[in-house]
Write a protein that holds these residues in place. Structure first.
Motif, short mmCIF file in Angstrom:
data_model
loop_
_atom_site.label_atom_id
_atom_site.label_comp_id
_atom_site.label_asym_id
_atom_site.label_seq_id
_atom_site.Cartn_x
_atom_site.Cartn_y
_atom_site.Cartn_z
N GLN A 71 33.86 44.89 48.53
CA GLN A 71 34.78 45.90 49.06
C GLN A 71 35.44 46.63 47.87
O GLN A 71 35.71 46.03 46.83
CB GLN A 71 35.86 45.25 49.92
N TRP B 85 38.15 48.22 45.42
CA TRP B 85 39.50 47.81 45.01
C TRP B 85 40.15 48.95 44.23
O TRP B 85 39.56 49.51 43.30
CB TRP B 85 39.42 46.56 44.15
N ARG C 293 43.40 48.10 50.58
CA ARG C 293 43.47 46.67 50.89
C ARG C 293 42.18 46.25 51.62
O ARG C 293 42.05 46.43 52.84
CB ARG C 293 44.68 46.37 51.75
N PRO C 294 41.21 45.71 50.87
CA PRO C 294 39.95 45.29 51.52
C PRO C 294 40.19 44.16 52.54
O PRO C 294 41.08 43.33 52.36
CB PRO C 294 39.10 44.81 50.35
N LEU C 295 39.31 44.12 53.60
CA LEU C 295 39.36 43.09 54.64
C LEU C 295 37.98 42.47 54.78
O LEU C 295 36.98 43.18 54.89
CB LEU C 295 39.78 43.70 55.98
N VAL D 217 35.57 39.76 56.96
CA VAL D 217 35.44 39.12 58.28
C VAL D 217 34.12 38.36 58.32
O VAL D 217 33.07 38.90 57.91
CB VAL D 217 35.49 40.16 59.41
N PRO E 22 38.52 37.18 60.78
CA PRO E 22 39.00 37.58 59.46
C PRO E 22 39.19 36.39 58.52
O PRO E 22 39.71 35.35 58.93
CB PRO E 22 40.34 38.26 59.75
N PHE F 88 39.93 37.04 54.75
CA PHE F 88 40.91 37.40 53.72
C PHE F 88 41.16 38.90 53.76
O PHE F 88 40.25 39.70 53.93
CB PHE F 88 40.41 37.02 52.33
N ARG F 89 42.45 39.26 53.61
CA ARG F 89 42.85 40.66 53.45
C ARG F 89 43.72 40.74 52.20
O ARG F 89 44.64 39.93 52.00
CB ARG F 89 43.63 41.16 54.68
N HIS G 150 46.45 41.36 49.50
CA HIS G 150 47.89 41.47 49.61
C HIS G 150 48.38 42.84 49.18
O HIS G 150 47.75 43.50 48.33
CB HIS G 150 48.57 40.38 48.77
#
Length: 357
Positions: free
Chosen positions: A294, A296, A327-329, A331, A337, A339-340, A342
């Motif tokens: 993802q 950043w 803020r990458p997510l 799943v 989910p 991790f997302r 911070h």
């Protein structure tokens, strides 16, 4: 023995009895008898009818100065006390001036007769004569009778108007602080920094990493291009169940710093920049494990302290605040989910910087 005796006798015969001269001068100046004889020749010339000669006592002191010679002359006559100061580059000129002053003080009629100096102005060979100074007795001393006849004490004459004013050279005070050394030129320098990073908040848990930065620096600012990688951390939706993802972060950054020198061995910088990269998640504990990336993007700001330990080496310590702009997510299929990122993170950076040249 005959010639010196003849000269002294001639000087004594020509010297006026009403002039008492004390002459103090360097050895290469005309002697006292020559000055007195010149004054006597002026007084003995017929100048027409006039008042009787007066008793005159004089003291002349000739001293050396950086630009030539100085004459301090003090006259005592029936008219009172007269002090004068004259300057010239040759002693002969001062001797001529003294002779004419003595003659006009003893016989004021000589001033009205316009009697020229008795001795021709000649160089004594010590300093080169200025041609303009050879007319000193005509331009500077012509008003001498009026000064000599004044009832009050006459002010001292100024320095020769033909000479430019010279400021006296003051000696250096040994107690004065030394002049500050000029600052070295502020030339651009390249920098290479290797640092260890402690991070809290960019990944699921506290982590560490390595950072490398290349930069260009001057005395008041620095620009750096950096690269960093962080040790992976595991994220599980349910700590009691195995499915999860191993998160890792790789970044590239650009930042600029304004630098202030607090002391010769201490530099404080305020830095700010942008950081971009990829947040990687590798799934584990599921049948279809795979890795996804993802984007950043974050803003990084914070102070930095640098301590130069050598001309080309410095130790740096910085504290950064990282504000996530993206803020990458992550799943996991069938899990949900994992991790997302911070909103913000904290970093402490300790490094060694090489400065070239």
């Amino acid at each position: 023995m005959f010639v010196p005796v003849l000269v002294l006798g001639l000087a004594a015969a020509l010297a006026p009895a009403d002039v008492d001269l004390e002459w103090v001068a360097p050895a290469d100046c005309p002697p006292r008898d020559a000055v007195a004889a010149a004054a006597a020749r002026l007084v003995s010339r017929p100048a027409g009818a006039g008042p009787a000669e007066e008793r005159v006592r004089a003291r002349a002191v000739v001293t050396r100065e950086p630009r030539g010679l100085r004459l301090d002359l003090e006259l005592h006559s029936d008219a009172g006390l007269d002090r004068r100061t004259l300057r010239a580059r040759g002693c002969q000129v001062l001797a001529d001036a003294t002779a004419e002053i003595l003659a006009t003080a003893a016989d004021p009629t000589l001033a009205r007769a316009g009697v020229p100096p008795a001795l021709p102005p000649e160089s004594d060979g010590t300093w080169p004569e200025d041609p303009a100074l050879q007319d000193m007795t005509q331009s500077t001393l012509s008003p001498a009778p009026a000064v000599a006849r004044a009832p009050a004490v006459a002010p001292a004459l100024p320095a020769d108007p033909l000479d430019p004013p010279v400021a006296p050279a003051l000696p250096a005070d040994p107690l004065d602080p030394p002049a500050p050394a000029p600052a070295p030129p502020d030339r651009p320098r390249a920098s290479l920094r290797l640092a260890g990073v402690f991070d809290q908040g960019s990944l699921p848990g506290p982590t560490g990493g390595l950072a490398l930065a290349l930069g260009v620096m001057r005395r008041a600012f620095r620009v750096e291009l950096g690269f960093a990688g962080y040790v992976p951390r595991d994220a599980r939706p349910d700590p009691q169940r195995p499915p999860g993802a191993r998160m890792s972060l790789w970044t590239a950054s650009i930042r600029a710093c304004g630098v202030a020198g607090l002391r010769p061995r201490l530099e404080l910088a305020a830095c700010g920049g942008l950081e971009a990269g990829a947040l990687l998640g590798a799934a584990f504990g599921t049948g279809a494990a795979r890795t996804r990336a993802q984007p950043w993007l974050a803003a990084v700001v914070g102070p930095e302290l640098a301590v130069p330990v050598a001309r080309r080496v410095a130790v740096t310590l910085g504290v950064d605040a990282v504000v996530a702009l993206v803020r990458p997510l992550f799943v996991l299929d069938g899990v949900g989910p994992v991790f997302r990122a911070h909103p913000a993170a904290f970093r402490a950076v300790l490094g060694v910087q090489l400065r070239i040249p």
